[in-house]
Design a protein around this motif. Structure first.
Motif, PDB file in Angstrom:
ATOM      1  N   VAL A   1      54.793   8.139  44.826  1.00 35.14           N
ATOM      2  CA  VAL A   1      55.707   9.257  45.091  1.00 35.14           C
ATOM      3  C   VAL A   1      56.065   9.951  43.771  1.00 35.14           C
ATOM      4  N   LYS A   2      56.259   9.177  42.713  1.00 36.74           N
ATOM      5  CA  LYS A   2      56.585   9.750  41.405  1.00 36.74           C
ATOM      6  C   LYS A   2      55.446  10.651  40.914  1.00 36.74           C
ATOM      7  N   LEU A   3      54.216  10.217  41.086  1.00 33.56           N
ATOM      8  CA  LEU A   3      53.093  11.013  40.627  1.00 33.56           C
ATOM      9  C   LEU A   3      53.016  12.342  41.369  1.00 33.56           C
ATOM     10  N   GLN A   4      53.234  12.318  42.684  1.00 33.68           N
ATOM     11  CA  GLN A   4      53.209  13.564  43.456  1.00 33.68           C
ATOM     12  C   GLN A   4      54.408  14.443  43.148  1.00 33.68           C
ATOM     13  N   THR A   5      55.517  13.825  42.750  1.00 35.48           N
ATOM     14  CA  THR A   5      56.689  14.611  42.352  1.00 35.48           C
ATOM     15  C   THR A   5      56.388  15.385  41.071  1.00 35.48           C
ATOM     16  N   VAL A   6      55.747  14.717  40.114  1.00 37.83           N
ATOM     17  CA  VAL A   6      55.368  15.385  38.866  1.00 37.83           C
ATOM     18  C   VAL A   6      54.407  16.529  39.160  1.00 37.83           C
ATOM     19  N   ASN A   7      53.448  16.294  40.057  1.00 36.09           N
ATOM     20  CA  ASN A   7      52.496  17.348  40.413  1.00 36.09           C
ATOM     21  C   ASN A   7      53.197  18.532  41.079  1.00 36.09           C
ATOM     22  N   LEU A   8      54.139  18.225  42.002  1.00 37.46           N
ATOM     23  CA  LEU A   8      54.879  19.301  42.679  1.00 37.46           C
ATOM     24  C   LEU A   8      55.679  20.119  41.679  1.00 37.46           C
ATOM     25  N   ALA A   9      56.327  19.438  40.734  1.00 39.93           N
ATOM     26  CA  ALA A   9      57.120  20.151  39.723  1.00 39.93           C
ATOM     27  C   ALA A   9      56.243  21.076  38.883  1.00 39.93           C
ATOM     28  N   ALA A  10      55.061  20.591  38.511  1.00 40.69           N
ATOM     29  CA  ALA A  10      54.159  21.405  37.698  1.00 40.69           C
ATOM     30  C   ALA A  10      53.693  22.641  38.458  1.00 40.69           C
TER      31      ALA A  10
ATOM     32  N   SER B   1      66.350  11.065  43.543  1.00 41.84           N
ATOM     33  CA  SER B   1      65.943   9.663  43.756  1.00 41.84           C
ATOM     34  C   SER B   1      64.673   9.311  42.989  1.00 41.84           C
ATOM     35  N   PHE B   2      64.343  10.081  41.947  1.00 43.92           N
ATOM     36  CA  PHE B   2      63.077   9.873  41.246  1.00 43.92           C
ATOM     37  C   PHE B   2      62.952   8.459  40.697  1.00 43.92           C
ATOM     38  N   THR B   3      63.995   7.948  40.092  1.00 43.66           N
ATOM     39  CA  THR B   3      63.907   6.644  39.434  1.00 43.66           C
ATOM     40  C   THR B   3      63.700   5.499  40.420  1.00 43.66           C
ATOM     41  N   SER B   4      64.101   5.677  41.690  1.00 46.24           N
ATOM     42  CA  SER B   4      63.971   4.604  42.687  1.00 46.24           C
ATOM     43  C   SER B   4      62.743   4.754  43.580  1.00 46.24           C
TER      44      SER B   4
ATOM     45  N   PRO C   1      56.172   5.146  51.485  1.00 47.06           N
ATOM     46  CA  PRO C   1      55.754   5.862  50.263  1.00 47.06           C
ATOM     47  C   PRO C   1      54.565   6.792  50.473  1.00 47.06           C
ATOM     48  N   MET C   2      53.531   6.331  51.194  1.00 54.48           N
ATOM     49  CA  MET C   2      52.352   7.165  51.385  1.00 54.48           C
ATOM     50  C   MET C   2      52.692   8.436  52.144  1.00 54.48           C
ATOM     51  N   ALA C   3      53.579   8.341  53.138  1.00 54.51           N
ATOM     52  CA  ALA C   3      53.976   9.524  53.903  1.00 54.51           C
ATOM     53  C   ALA C   3      54.786  10.476  53.039  1.00 54.51           C
ATOM     54  N   ARG C   4      55.709   9.974  52.247  1.00 52.84           N
ATOM     55  CA  ARG C   4      56.505  10.827  51.363  1.00 52.84           C
ATOM     56  C   ARG C   4      55.611  11.531  50.346  1.00 52.84           C
ATOM     57  N   ALA C   5      54.634  10.770  49.833  1.00 53.90           N
ATOM     58  CA  ALA C   5      53.701  11.353  48.857  1.00 53.90           C
ATOM     59  C   ALA C   5      52.851  12.441  49.502  1.00 53.90           C
ATOM     60  N   SER C   6      52.487  12.246  50.762  1.00 56.09           N
ATOM     61  CA  SER C   6      51.670  13.253  51.455  1.00 56.09           C
ATOM     62  C   SER C   6      52.448  14.545  51.657  1.00 56.09           C
ATOM     63  N   ILE C   7      53.741  14.435  52.009  1.00 51.68           N
ATOM     64  CA  ILE C   7      54.559  15.629  52.198  1.00 51.68           C
ATOM     65  C   ILE C   7      54.714  16.371  50.872  1.00 51.68           C
ATOM     66  N   LEU C   8      54.961  15.641  49.795  1.00 51.94           N
ATOM     67  CA  LEU C   8      55.089  16.274  48.487  1.00 51.94           C
ATOM     68  C   LEU C   8      53.788  16.970  48.092  1.00 51.94           C
ATOM     69  N   TRP C   9      52.658  16.364  48.440  1.00 48.89           N
ATOM     70  CA  TRP C   9      51.364  16.991  48.105  1.00 48.89           C
ATOM     71  C   TRP C   9      51.191  18.293  48.872  1.00 48.89           C
ATOM     72  N   LEU C  10      51.594  18.277  50.162  1.00 54.66           N
ATOM     73  CA  LEU C  10      51.490  19.494  50.972  1.00 54.66           C
ATOM     74  C   LEU C  10      52.393  20.593  50.414  1.00 54.66           C
ATOM     75  N   MET C  11      53.622  20.213  50.007  1.00 58.46           N
ATOM     76  CA  MET C  11      54.539  21.212  49.438  1.00 58.46           C
ATOM     77  C   MET C  11      53.949  21.837  48.174  1.00 58.46           C
ATOM     78  N   GLY C  12      53.346  21.009  47.352  1.00 60.07           N
ATOM     79  CA  GLY C  12      52.776  21.541  46.122  1.00 60.07           C
ATOM     80  C   GLY C  12      51.517  22.343  46.364  1.00 60.07           C
ATOM     81  N   GLU C  13      50.664  21.883  47.306  1.00 51.34           N
ATOM     82  CA  GLU C  13      49.396  22.553  47.548  1.00 51.34           C
ATOM     83  C   GLU C  13      49.606  23.924  48.190  1.00 51.34           C
ATOM     84  N   TYR C  14      50.625  24.040  49.059  1.00 53.91           N
ATOM     85  CA  TYR C  14      50.877  25.293  49.773  1.00 53.91           C
ATOM     86  C   TYR C  14      52.270  25.834  49.439  1.00 53.91           C
ATOM     87  N   CYS C  15      52.677  25.681  48.168  1.00 51.07           N
ATOM     88  CA  CYS C  15      54.010  26.099  47.753  1.00 51.07           C
ATOM     89  C   CYS C  15      54.202  27.607  47.867  1.00 51.07           C
ATOM     90  N   GLU C  16      53.123  28.349  47.745  1.00 53.67           N
ATOM     91  CA  GLU C  16      53.241  29.800  47.848  1.00 53.67           C
ATOM     92  C   GLU C  16      53.487  30.240  49.286  1.00 53.67           C
TER      93      GLU C  16
END
Length: 1047
Positions: free
Chosen positions: A514-523, A506-509, A475-490
Motif C-alpha cells: 500500500v505504501k508503494l502505491q501511495t508513493v506512486n499516486l502522490a507522484a 495512515s501511511f506509517t501503519s 492490503p492488495m485491495a487497497r493497493a489496487s484502488i490506489l493504483w486505479l486512482m493514480g492511473e486514471y487521476c485525470e
C-alpha cells in the motif's frame, strides 16, 4: 524411559515395563523359531509378519529367522523369504552368511521359492555379490515358470541401481525377456527397459506388435507401463496424424490472388496422409482399456489418445474420464488436472458433460478450484449465462479461497467473452458491498484488471471504489484502488487528491504494498495536479524517506529526484510524465494450466508443473516416417502334418479339433483303429504339445509325418510324370499305378514344415533303421496300417529330431480294476424323495459313453405305495457339467427297483456334480461327490516304463510322506488290497519285495498317476506319488496314509 526404534505412534517414549514386555515377547518368538517343531516356527513367523505389517520393528529377530531359510517346510520357507526381503538390506552382513542357501534355493522345484530367493538375493545391496546376482538373473530369465521370469525382470532394476556398469549385460537379458510371450512377464520387463535403457528403441521394433496384442491380457500396472512406453515409441516412429485434420494450416490464411493450382496441391498434400497400420494397431488395441476398472489404466489410455490419435478420434476418451470423477478425491484431483489441460485446447470435448463439473458442497477446496478452472475454460457465448448463474452461487460459499477463485473466474469470463464484460463488471461492483472482506478485496483486484480494458466507459465504477476505500482493509485491495486512482487521476480530478489525503494519515501503519502505491499516486498527482497535492506529496515523500523497508526508501528517493526539479536532477526530469503516466497494456487473464501441455499428461511432471527426476520427454513427430519394415518379424511357414493314431479301441478325438483346422478319417478293424488326421497351420510347439496330449488319451501310437514345401512340389511333379509314363502301359498296370499314386497323393498334399528347419537327409540316413526298429516293436498288429510314406527319409529325420513328444508314446493300456468296492452311497433318502430312494456306487469300469467320463451306477427304488412316472435327470451344475444321462424311466412300480448308469466328466476334480433327480410331479436336488481314487483308470506297464515315467514327474510333481503302518498291512497282499480300495490303480510288477508300485491315469485328461509304497523297517513305509496333477497328488496321499495306518 527408553526410546524404542520402530515405534512411530504419538509418543516414542515408553516406560521400562513396556520395554520389558517387548523384549520378553521377542524372546518367546526366538524360542519358537529355534524349536524342532515346524508348527511352532510357522506360528512364530506368522506373528512376526503381522508385526511388520503393523509397522513394528522386527529386525532384532533377523538371526533367529535366517536360520530357518533352509527349512523343508514350504509354508515356513515362504514366510522366511518375505521377512528377508524386508530386512536383507538393513542386515546385509547376516544375509551374506546365508547366500549359499539362497543360491541353492534358486534350483528349488517350487517356483515361489525360486522367485523368493532371487528377490532376497537382489535385495542385498552389497557390490561384492554383483556377479552372483548377474548369474542368477540370467538363469531366472530362462526359467520355465513365468513368475520366476517376472521376478528376474524386477531384479534387473535393483542390480542396475547397485552397479550401472552392468548395463550392457542387463540389456541382453532385457532383450531376451522382451521376446517372452507370457503376459505375466511383459509389464515387468518393459518397466526394466524404461529404467535401464529407455533410449534403446531398437529393442522394441520386433516386439512392438506382440506387446500391442498382449496389452489387453497384461496385469493392470503392467498395462500402464507398456502404454507409456508405446506412447514414446509411436512419437518417434510414425508421422503426425493431426495433419489430416489440417492442424498445421488452421492459423494460415490464403492469399487473395493465390492460384487455384497451388490451392489444389495443398489440398492433395493434406489428404495424402495414410495412417501406418502399426499406428492404427496401437490405437485399436488400447481402446478397450478405457473400460478398465483401474484408474491409472484409463488415464494412460487417455493420454495416449491425446498425444497420438487424430483429432476427430480423441473424443472417445471423454466418457471414460468423466466416469472417473465418481472416484476418491485423490483420483478426482489427477483426472481433473488432465481434463483442465485438455479443455483449454479442445473445449468441445467436455462441453456436453459440463454438469459433471459443477461443484458439490462436499468437494475439497482443491477439487473445487479445478472444477472452477474447467468451467471457465468451457465457457462460450452459448453457455455463459448458465455458468455465471452457477458462479453466483459459488461466490456465497463459506470457503473463502474458493469464493476468491470464483471471482477470478468471473473476471476471466468477462475478458474472454466481450458480450458479458459489462454484466460481469456490474456483478463485481455489487460484490463490493459484501460483508466478507476477502470477497470485496478479490472483487477490487479483478475490477482493476477489467477496467484497464475499457477505462473511459467506467469512471463511475472508479468513483464508487474510491468511496469504499475506508471500509476495505485487505492490503492488495487497497493497493489496487490506489493504483486505479493514480492511473486514471485525470478522469477523477476531484476524488484522487482526497484519497491521497486519507491514505497519508495512515501511511506509517499501512502495509508495504500500500505504501508503494501511495508513493506512486502522490507522484502522478504531483505531475497532473500539483497545486492541490504539492505539499501532500512532499509530506509523503518525507515519510517514505525514513521508512524501515529499503524498497520504499529507494522508491521515495527515485521519485523525488524524478519529479522535483533541482540542480542535481539531470535531464531525466524532463521525461517524468512519459515515465509515470505512460499507457499500460491491459492484463491478459489466462488459465494456470495453459502451459502444462508441454508435459506428457498423466505424469508427475504434469501434476506439479515442473520437470521431475526421471521424466522422459515426448519427442516431436518425425517429418518422414522411419522404415516400418524394422517391425516385421520373420514368420515360420505354417505346418501341415499327418497324424496316424493307432489305438486298440475306437477313440473320441474331439479334443484334437480344438484350435486346429483339420480333416479326419477313421479306419476300424477287429483289432485296432487307425485315425488319419490332416492338420494345417500349426507351429511345431503346438504339434508337440498336442501329440503329448494325444498320447495321454489312450492312444497307443502317434506317428507324425512332416514334409517341406519343396518336397511336396517335387513329389507332385514326380507323380505326374510317372502317371504320364505309365499311361502307355497295359490297363491292369495302369489301374494299379493309379491307385498307388492316389493313395500317396493324399498323403503328400498336406505336408509343410517350417522352412527354417527343413533338412534333407541323404539316402544313407542312419535314422531310417531307428524308426523301422521302433515300428517293429509294435508287432504284427500294425502290419498294413502304416503307409509307405511313413518310412520316408523326411519322416525319420523328424522323429529323430523331436523324439520326446512324438515318438515316445508309451503303450499305456487300460486294464481291469484290481478291486471293486461294494460300498454304496446315499443319493436320495426315501423320506426326502417322497418314496423315491436312490443310491450310487462306482463300478470302476471304462465309461461306454465317452472315455473321459467316470461310470456311476445308480440304484432307484420305489418305496411308496403308488407308481412313480417319468424319472429323469433335470438341471445340472456347475454350468457346463458334461454328463451322460440315463434314459427316462416311464414308470417304476411300488417296491420295484432298477439300476441305471451315468457318465460324468469330473474334469479331474473332486468337486461335486450337482443335478436334479426328477419325477413327473417333483424335483429333488442331489449331488455325487467322488473320492479322488475313483477318478483314475488302472493301466498296465513294466517296471522299466514305471521308472522312466516317474523320472519325468519329479520336483513339483512329486508328493511323499513317511507313515507308521498297521501291523496287518506290512505284507504285499494287504498293501495291494488297501491301495486298490482307496484308488482304482493297476499293480505294476516289481523285482523288489519291499517296494510296491501302482499305476493309473486320470479319466478326464489321461494324466499318469504313479504310486510307490516302500517298506522301511518293520512298520515304517514311504509313500511317494508322482503325477502332473498337483492338487490330486496330496489328496491321494492323504487317503493312502489313512488307509495303510489302520488295520
Amino acid at each position: 524411559k527408553c526410546r524404542i526404534p520402530g515405534y512411530t505412534s504419538g509418543s516414542c517414549q515408553v516406560t521400562c515395563s513396556d520395554l520389558f514386555l517387548l523384549s520378553s515377547r521377542n524372546d518367546d518368538l526366538k524360542e519358537m523359531l529355534e524349536s524342532n517343531k515346524d508348527s511352532l516356527k510357522l506360528d512364530a513367523m506368522k506373528r512376526i509378519i503381522a508385526l511388520i505389517a503393523k509397522g513394528k520393528n522386527a529386525s532384532e529377530l533377523f538371526p533367529a529367522v535366517v536360520k530357518n531359510v533352509a527349512s523343508k517346510n514350504i509354508e515356513l520357507k515362504k514366510l522366511v523369504y518375505v521377512y528377508l526381503v524386508r530386512y536383507a538390506e538393513e542386515q546385509q552382513d547376516l544375509a551374506l552368511l546365508s547366500i549359499s542357501t539362497f543360491q541353492r534355493a534358486l534350483k528349488d522345484p517350487n517356483q515361489l521359492i525360486r522367485a523368493s530367493a532371487l528377490r532376497v538375493l537382489s535385495s542385498i545391496r552389497v557390490p561384492i555379490i554383483v556377479p552372483i546376482m548377474m548369474l542368477a538373473i540370467k538363469e531366472a530369465a530362462s526359467d520355465m515358470s513365468p513368475y520366476v521370469r517376472k521376478t528376474s525382470a524386477h531384479a534387473i532394476q535393483k542390480l542396475y541401481s547397485l552397479d550401472p556398469d552392468q548395463k550392457e549385460h542387463l540389456i541382453e537379458v532385457i532383450d531376451k525377456l522382451l521376446k517372452d510371450k507370457s503376459t505375466l512377464v511383459a509389464g515387468s520387463v518393459v518397466m526394466a527397459f524404461e529404467e535401464v535403457c529407455p533410449d534403446r528403441i531398437d529393442l522394441i521394433h520386433k516386439n512392438y506388435r506382440k506387446l500391442c496384442n498382449l496389452l489387453v491380457d497384461v496385469e493392470e500396472w503392467g498395462q500402464v507401463v507398456i502404454i507409456s512406453m508405446l506412447t514414446r515409441y509411436a512419437r518417434t516412429q510414425f508421422t503426425s496424424p493431426w495433419r489430416e485434420d489440417g492442424l498445421f494450416d488452421e492459423n494460415s490464411e490464403t492469399a487473395f490472388y493465390e492460384s487455384d493450382e497451388k490451392k489444389t496441391e495443398n489440398e492433395d498434400e493434406k489428404k495424402s496422409y495414410m495412417m501406418d497400420p502399426d499406428h492404427r494397431l496401437l490405437l485399436r488395441n488400447t481402446k478397450p482399456l478405457l473400460q478398465s476398472r483401474n484408474t491409472a489404466v484409463v488415464v494412460s489410455v487417455a493420454q495416449l489418445y491425446w498425444h497420438l490419435a487424430p483429432k476427430h478420434e480423441v473424443g472417445v476418451i471423454t466418457k471414460s474420464l468423466v466416469r472417473l470423477l465418481r472416484s476418491h478425491r485423490e483420483v478426482q484431483y489427477i483426472v481433473l488436472q488432465n481434463i483442465a489441460t485438455m479443455s483449454i485446447q479442445r473445449k468441445g470435448m467436455f462441453e456436453p458433460y459440463m454438469k459433471s463439473f459443477y461443484v458439490r458442497s462436499t468437494d475439497a477446496t482443491h477439487i473445487k478450484s479445478l472444477k472452477l478452472e474447467i468451467l471457465t475454460s468451457l465457457a462460450n457465448e452459448a453457455n455463459i449465462s448458465t455458468i455465471l448463474r452457477e458462479f453466483q452461487t459459488y461466490v456465497k460459499s463459506q470457503d473463502k479461497e474458493f469464493a476468491a477463485g470464483t471471482i477470478q473466474a468471473i473476471g476471466r469470463c468477462a475478458t474472454n467473452i466481450s458480450e458479458v464484460t459489462d454484466t460481469c463488471l456490474q456483478g463485481l461492483v455489487l460484490l463490493l458491498s459484501n460483508r466478507d472482506e476477502t470477497v470485496v478485496a478479490e472483487s477490487v483486484v479483478v475490477i482493476k484488471k477489467l477496467l484497464q480494458t475499457q477505462p473511459t466507459q467506467h469512471s463511475d465504477i472508479i468513483k464508487h471504489m474510491a468511496k469504499l476505500f475506508d471500509n476495505i482493509a485487505v492490503p492488495m485491495a487497497r493497493a489496487s484502488i490506489l493504483w486505479l486512482m493514480g492511473e486514471y487521476c485525470e478522469r477523477v480530478p476531484q476524488i484522487a487528491p482526497d484519497v491521497l489525503r486519507k491514505v497519508a494519515k495512515s501511511f506509517t501503519s499501512e502495509e508495504d504494498i500500500v505504501k508503494l502505491q501511495t508513493v506512486n499516486l502522490a507522484a502522478k498527482l504531483y505531475l497532473t495536479n500539483s497545486k492541490q497535492t504539492k505539499l501532500l506529496t512532499q509530506y509523503i515523500l518525507n515519510l517514505g524517506k525514513y521508512d524501515q523497508n529499503y524498497d520504499i526508501r529507494d522508491r521515495t528517493r527515485f521519485i523525488r529526484q524524478l519529479i522535483v526539479p533541482n540542480e542535481k536532477s539531470g535531464a531525466l526530469g524532463k521525461y517524468a510524465r512519459r515515465i509515470l503516466l505512460a499507457p499500460k497494456p491491459a492484463p491478459v487473464l489466462e488459465s494456470t494450466y495453459k502451459d502444462r501441455d508441454r508435459y506428457q499428461l498423466g505424469t508427475l511432471s504434469h501434476t506439479i508443473n515442473t520437470k521431475a527426476s526421471g521424466y522422459l520427454e515426448l519427442s516431436d513427430w518425425p517429418a518422414v516416417a522411419p522404415d516400418q519394415s524394422v517391425r516385421n518379424v520373420e514368420v515360420i511357414e505354417p505346418v501341415r502334418i499327418h497324424l496316424y493314431l493307432y489305438c486298440p479301441f475306437p477313440l473320441t478325438i474331439q479334443a484334437l479339433h480344438q484350435g486346429w483346422p483339420m480333416s479326419t478319417q477313421t479306419f476300424n478293424t477287429a483289432q485296432l483303429s487307425c485315425y488319419f488326421v490332416s492338420v494345417c497351420n500349426a507351429s511345431q510347439d503346438c504339434i508337440h504339445n498336442r501329440a503329448r496330449f494325444v498320447c495321454l488319451c489312450r492312444v497307443c501310437l502317434c506317428v507324425c509325418v512332416l514334409e517341406s514345401s519343396s518336397e511336396v512340389e517335387s513329389d507332385e511333379e514326380k507323380s505326374s510324370s510317372q502317371s504320364s509314363e505309365e499311361s502307355d502301359k497295359s490297363s491292369s498296370q495302369s489301374e494299379k499305378s493309379s491307385s498307388e499314386s492316389d493313395s500317396e497323393q493324399k498323403k503328400k498334399t498336406t505336408k509343410k514344415p517350417p522352412q527354417k528347419k527343413t533338412v534333407k537327409p541323404t539316402a544313407k540316413d542312419s535314422n531310417q533303421p531307428f524308426f523301422r526298429s521302433y515300428l517293429s516293436s509294435l508287432g504284427s498288429r500294425l502290419h498294413g496300417f502304416v503307409p509307405k510314406k511313413c518310412l520316408s527319409r523326411s519322416l525319420c529325420f523328424s522323429l529323430y529330431t523331436h523324439p520326446c513328444p512324438l515318438s515316445c508314446a508309451a503303450l499305456l493300456q487300460v486294464s481291469g480294476p484290481a478291486f471293486v468296492p461294494e460300498k454304496s452311497h446315499d443319493l436320495l433318502h426315501r423320506m426326502t424323495g417322497k418314496g423315491l430312494s436312490a443310491q450310487y456306487q462306482f463300478p470302476r469300469q471304462p465309461c461306454l459313453y465317452q472315455p473321459s467320463m467316470v461310470s456311476v451306477q445308480i440304484s432307484l427304488t420305489n418305496t411308496s405305495d403308488r407308481p412313480l412316472e417319468q424319472i429323469h435327470i433335470g438341471d445340472r451344475s456347475p454350468t457346463g457339467l458334461n454328463m451322460h444321462c440315463f434314459n427316462t424311466i416311464e414308470c417304476l412300480l411300488p417296491e420295484a427297483s432298477v439300476t441305471v448308469s451315468l457318465g460324468i466328466d469330473f474334469n479331474d476334480s473332486t468337486q461335486a456334480a450337482n443335478f436334479q433327480l426328477c419325477t413327473k410331479e417333483d424335483q429333488f436336488s442331489v449331488s455325487i461327490q467322488p473320492a479322488v481314487g475313483e477318478l483314475f483308470l488302472p493301466i498296465t506297464m513294466t517296471e522299466q516304463d514305471f521308472r522312466q515315467e516317474q523320472g519325468k514327474r519329479l520336483g513339483m510333481n512329486e508328493s511323499s510322506a513317511t507313515i507308521t503302518m498297521a501291523a496287518a498291512n506290512t505284507t504285499s497282499q494287504p498293501i495291494s488290497r488297501q491301495v486298490a480300495t482307496v484308488a482304482n490303480l493297476g499293480v505294476v510288477p516289481s523285482g523288489q519285495d519291499n517296494i510296491h508300485r501302482f499305476a493309473g491315469k486320470t479319466a478326464s485328461t489321461g494324466a499318469v498317476v504313479l504310486v510307490t509304497v516302500e517298506l522301511r523297517g518293520e512298520s515304517t513305509a514311504l509313500i511317494t506319488i508322482n503325477t502332473e496333477k498337483s492338487v490330486m497328488g496330496p489328496m491321494l496321499l492323504r487317503d493312502l496314509k489313512r488307509a495303510l495306518a489302520q488295520a
